[in-house]
Design an enzyme around this catalytic site. Structure first.
Site: not given
Ligand SMILES: [Zn+2]
Length: 226
Positions: A54, A56, A58, A110, A113
């Site tokens: 992803c 993302d 993090r 994750h 998400c």
């Molecule tokens: Zn995500």
């Protein structure tokens, strides 16, 4: 004509500089450990893994897997989706498998998400609706199981897991992967989920070379093409 910029853009000037400073320190740290750290990588890359994760911020792929430059070929998009008409992702997959010869493809979802969470809502987000609808399709396929969860948080966690598992299947259903299985006996396809709260990865699914889940997606290739 000079445009007046808002105050925040002046603060932004300093914000990005810390990245360039940190880069200098990082490069020096690597050279202190090993003087040829960068030189040895300059002409070739032969990573064993393709990582599809992803976008993302993090979930930094190299950090959480303890991998160094040269080890991981990475593609990231919102909610780690494998969509057969995505020319960007498919180009990455074909290049990684056919040219770089990766032995493992890891699709990593994750918890927490935002993409999956948005897909679970009825809110319209504009263009990204078209991307997230693929997650709604996963929801529809598993609606009975998902709706058995009364806790919305638990339902979201399960959809995140199921979405990852479905993307691994999507990958197995490509002619790129199937041809490589027949020709080279690789790659292994992994579905993992990362927990932002603990920093830990967990294995969800593994498809071994040749182990296609559904026969209808199996392609036949003329022997001379293998
Ligand atoms: Zn995500």
């Amino acid at each position: 004509m000079t445009e007046r910029l808002p105050e925040s853009s002046i603060n932004g000037m300093n914000e990005y500089r810390k990245l360039l400073l940190a880069n200098k320190a990082w490069a020096q740290e690597k050279l202190d450990l090993r003087p040829d750290y960068f030189i040895r990588l300059k002409d070739v890359q032969s990573p064993a893994y393709l990582w599809i994760g992803c976008s993302d911020s993090r979930v930094p792929a190299e950090d959480i897997t303890g991998t160094e430059p040269g080890e991981l070929f990475v593609h990231r998009n919102v909610a780690n989706l494998v969509i057969h008409t995505d020319i960007n992702l498919m180009s990455v997959v074909e290049y990684a498998i056919d040219v770089l010869g990766v032995r493992h493809v890891i699709i990593c979802g994750h918890y927490n998400c935002g993409g999956v969470k948005a897909a679970m809502s009825r809110q319209s987000f504009g263009l990204i609706n078209k991307w997230l609808r693929h997650i709604k399709d996963v929801y529809r396929n598993y609606a009975r199981e998902l709706e058995s969860f009364t806790d919305p948080e638990a339902r979201l966690r399960r959809l995140i897991e199921l979405n990852t598992i479905e993307q691994v299947r999507n990958l197995a259903e490509t002619s790129i992967v199937q041809k490589s299985w027949l020709k080279h006996g690789r790659p292994w396809l992994h579905g993992w989920v990362y927990d932002i709260r603990t920093g830990l990865l967990q294995e969800l699914t593994l498809i071994r070379p040749g182990d296609l889940p559904d026969d209808i997606y199996r392609y036949e290739f003329p022997p001379e093409s293998l």
